[in-house]
Motif scaffolding. Structure first.
Motif, PDB file in Angstrom:
ATOM      1  N   ARG A 200       0.820  -1.214   0.000  1.00 57.58           N
ATOM      2  CA  ARG A 200       0.000   0.000   0.000  1.00 57.58           C
ATOM      3  C   ARG A 200       0.853   1.263   0.000  1.00 57.58           C
ATOM      4  O   ARG A 200       0.372   2.342   0.306  1.00 57.58           O
ATOM      5  N   GLY A 201       2.126   1.107  -0.327  1.00 60.45           N
ATOM      6  CA  GLY A 201       3.006   2.260  -0.456  1.00 60.45           C
ATOM      7  C   GLY A 201       3.489   2.839   0.848  1.00 60.45           C
ATOM      8  O   GLY A 201       3.847   4.023   0.919  1.00 60.45           O
ATOM      9  N   ILE A 202       3.518   2.014   1.899  1.00 58.04           N
ATOM     10  CA  ILE A 202       3.955   2.485   3.215  1.00 58.04           C
ATOM     11  C   ILE A 202       5.073   1.585   3.734  1.00 58.04           C
ATOM     12  O   ILE A 202       4.979   0.353   3.667  1.00 58.04           O
ATOM     13  N   VAL A 203       6.127   2.194   4.249  1.00 55.94           N
ATOM     14  CA  VAL A 203       7.202   1.478   4.913  1.00 55.94           C
ATOM     15  C   VAL A 203       6.862   1.381   6.397  1.00 55.94           C
ATOM     16  O   VAL A 203       6.634   2.406   7.051  1.00 55.94           O
ATOM     17  N   LEU A 204       6.804   0.169   6.915  1.00 50.31           N
ATOM     18  CA  LEU A 204       6.623  -0.042   8.360  1.00 50.31           C
ATOM     19  C   LEU A 204       8.019  -0.171   8.961  1.00 50.31           C
ATOM     20  O   LEU A 204       8.629  -1.229   8.937  1.00 50.31           O
ATOM     21  N   ALA A 205       8.524   0.937   9.487  1.00 43.49           N
ATOM     22  CA  ALA A 205       9.910   0.966   9.971  1.00 43.49           C
ATOM     23  C   ALA A 205      10.075   0.158  11.246  1.00 43.49           C
ATOM     24  O   ALA A 205      11.017  -0.634  11.377  1.00 43.49           O
ATOM     25  N   ASP A 206       9.189   0.370  12.194  1.00 41.52           N
ATOM     26  CA  ASP A 206       9.207  -0.400  13.439  1.00 41.52           C
ATOM     27  C   ASP A 206       7.844  -0.310  14.100  1.00 41.52           C
ATOM     28  O   ASP A 206       7.005   0.512  13.713  1.00 41.52           O
ATOM     29  N   ALA A 235       6.442   5.268   1.266  1.00 41.67           N
ATOM     30  CA  ALA A 235       7.495   4.545   0.544  1.00 41.67           C
ATOM     31  C   ALA A 235       8.116   5.392  -0.557  1.00 41.67           C
ATOM     32  O   ALA A 235       9.323   5.297  -0.824  1.00 41.67           O
ATOM     33  N   GLU A 236       7.310   6.242  -1.169  1.00 40.79           N
ATOM     34  CA  GLU A 236       7.824   7.037  -2.287  1.00 40.79           C
ATOM     35  C   GLU A 236       8.809   8.114  -1.837  1.00 40.79           C
ATOM     36  O   GLU A 236       9.557   8.661  -2.655  1.00 40.79           O
ATOM     37  N   GLU A 237       8.842   8.399  -0.534  1.00 41.00           N
ATOM     38  CA  GLU A 237       9.757   9.415  -0.026  1.00 41.00           C
ATOM     39  C   GLU A 237      10.883   8.824   0.827  1.00 41.00           C
ATOM     40  O   GLU A 237      11.714   9.570   1.353  1.00 41.00           O
ATOM     41  N   TRP A 238      10.898   7.495   0.976  1.00 36.41           N
ATOM     42  CA  TRP A 238      11.935   6.865   1.802  1.00 36.41           C
ATOM     43  C   TRP A 238      13.312   7.060   1.180  1.00 36.41           C
ATOM     44  O   TRP A 238      13.530   6.763   0.017  1.00 36.41           O
ATOM     45  N   GLU A 239      14.219   7.604   1.963  1.00 28.53           N
ATOM     46  CA  GLU A 239      15.578   7.878   1.492  1.00 28.53           C
ATOM     47  C   GLU A 239      16.514   7.849   2.696  1.00 28.53           C
ATOM     48  O   GLU A 239      16.553   8.792   3.486  1.00 28.53           O
ATOM     49  N   PRO A 240      17.255   6.764   2.887  1.00 32.63           N
ATOM     50  CA  PRO A 240      18.158   6.677   4.040  1.00 32.63           C
ATOM     51  C   PRO A 240      19.168   7.818   4.060  1.00 32.63           C
ATOM     52  O   PRO A 240      19.550   8.352   3.015  1.00 32.63           O
ATOM     53  N   GLY A 241      19.557   8.184   5.281  1.00 36.60           N
ATOM     54  CA  GLY A 241      20.543   9.238   5.446  1.00 36.60           C
ATOM     55  C   GLY A 241      20.042  10.420   6.237  1.00 36.60           C
ATOM     56  O   GLY A 241      20.817  11.306   6.604  1.00 36.60           O
ATOM     57  N   SER A 246       6.769  11.026   8.260  1.00 36.19           N
ATOM     58  CA  SER A 246       6.037   9.905   8.849  1.00 36.19           C
ATOM     59  C   SER A 246       4.576  10.247   9.089  1.00 36.19           C
ATOM     60  O   SER A 246       4.182  11.410   9.143  1.00 36.19           O
ATOM     61  N   PHE A 247       3.778   9.177   9.253  1.00 36.34           N
ATOM     62  CA  PHE A 247       2.343   9.317   9.504  1.00 36.34           C
ATOM     63  C   PHE A 247       2.085   9.222  11.002  1.00 36.34           C
ATOM     64  O   PHE A 247       1.525   8.243  11.498  1.00 36.34           O
ATOM     65  N   ASP A 248       2.493  10.201  11.746  1.00 34.91           N
ATOM     66  CA  ASP A 248       2.289  10.126  13.189  1.00 34.91           C
ATOM     67  C   ASP A 248       2.275  11.537  13.779  1.00 34.91           C
ATOM     68  O   ASP A 248       1.762  12.461  13.169  1.00 34.91           O
ATOM     69  N   LYS A 249       2.880  11.680  14.949  1.00 31.55           N
ATOM     70  CA  LYS A 249       2.848  12.955  15.661  1.00 31.55           C
ATOM     71  C   LYS A 249       4.034  13.843  15.308  1.00 31.55           C
ATOM     72  O   LYS A 249       4.454  14.676  16.105  1.00 31.55           O
ATOM     73  N   GLN A 250       4.542  13.703  14.094  1.00 32.42           N
ATOM     74  CA  GLN A 250       5.712  14.466  13.657  1.00 32.42           C
ATOM     75  C   GLN A 250       5.492  15.969  13.774  1.00 32.42           C
ATOM     76  O   GLN A 250       6.364  16.699  14.249  1.00 32.42           O
TER      77      GLN A 250
END
Length: 299
Positions: A200-206, A235-241, A246-250
């Protein structure tokens, strides 16, 4: 100092006994001995429960948890018995209330990590380990791990911070057999959820889970795979570094640590109320997470 800025008074409902007021959930017991869990719209950040609520947050958490529970039943049972509103409960409890089995809860936050960030990243930068597990060189903020890892933590009271612990410490606290069950279940559920989210285009990091026992059987409890208990990244914006969106309280964290809030998170004073634009943007993120994961429209 931390905790509630303004601790709410429990709602009195005939036939229900109030047991606990948590950061987000209020817990009651009904006359049949079942637990009644009500997810509020409270928001916590930096070990404080803030004075400003996020509209619909509790309903999003509850409905998303139910959606996930339905997709995990072949892996292990969960604690939900009913979503029926208790007699005499306020109308506002609709959509945010679960009737649950009473469990013998395991005093461990069961965390699965598939990507490196947060407290895991901080430990890795110092020791190249997370909860005592050695990781390869060269990882950075947002890096995908070679394989998901089980990184448990202690369960903290309101106003205190969970502390990462080793697997060996969990085994010492709850026994080797239970520790092995917790690790296996945590990684199995994470793996299933990671794959569903990825589609669904989402990275579940933890994510973190809570478990309990009923008649010797391990049961998945509390909330599961929500923006409060998980790090979801587009997922389309995931870029390590660097830190990931994120979809939360950012938005809440960013505002609280900005000059606009004039709040010192390391000081003694509680955080101030959130401005309307931060509330609106945070609500939108929670709703977006629900809609992208479930494919359903929030109404």
């Amino acid at each position: 100092m931390s905790g509630f800025v303004e601790k709410p008074e429990p709602v009195e409902v005939p036939g229900l006994v109030h047991l606990h007021t948590g950061k987000v959930r209020d817990l009651y017991r009904d006359e049949a001995g079942r637990l009644v869990m009500v997810a509020s719209d409270r928001m916590s950040a930096y070990d404080w429960v803030l004075p400003t609520e996020i509209p619909d947050k509790g309903r999003v958490l509850t409905q998303l948890s139910l959606w996930w529970f339905d997709r995990l039943t072949d892996l292990l049972p969960n604690h939900v018995l009913s979503t029926e509103l208790p007699a005499g409960a306020p109308a506002d409890w609709a959509g945010r209330t679960l009737i649950c089995r009473s469990l013998d809860m395991v005093p461990v936050e069961c965390v699965a990590r598939g990507y490196l960030t947060g407290s895991g990243l901080a430990e890795y930068r110092q020791t190249r380990t997370v909860c005592g597990l050695a990781l390869p060189e060269g990882l950075t903020d947002g890096s995908e791990l070679p394989s998901p890892i089980f990184t448990p933590a202690t369960k903290a009271a309101v106003g205190e911070h969970d502390e990462n612990v080793s697997y060996e410490e969990v085994a010492r606290q709850v026994g080797a057999e239970t520790a092995a069950q917790l690790r296996q279940a945590t990684l199995a559920v994470y793996g299933r959820a990671r794959d569903i989210a990825r589609d669904r285009g989402i990275v579940l990091a933890d994510t973190k889970f809570e478990f309990g026992f009923a008649d010797g059987e391990l049961v998945l409890a509390d909330e599961v795979l929500t923006p409060d208990s998980s790090r979801f990244w587009p997922a389309e914006e995931w870029e390590p570094g660097h830190a990931q969106p994120s979809f939360d309280k950012q938005f809440v964290r960013d505002w609280l640590t900005s000059p606009d809030s004039a709040w010192d998170r390391h000081g003694e004073l509680p955080p101030p109320p959130l401005p309307p634009e931060v509330v609106d943007r945070t609500r939108a993120k929670y709703v977006e997470a629900y809609e992208r994961l479930t494919g359903l429209s929030w109404s």
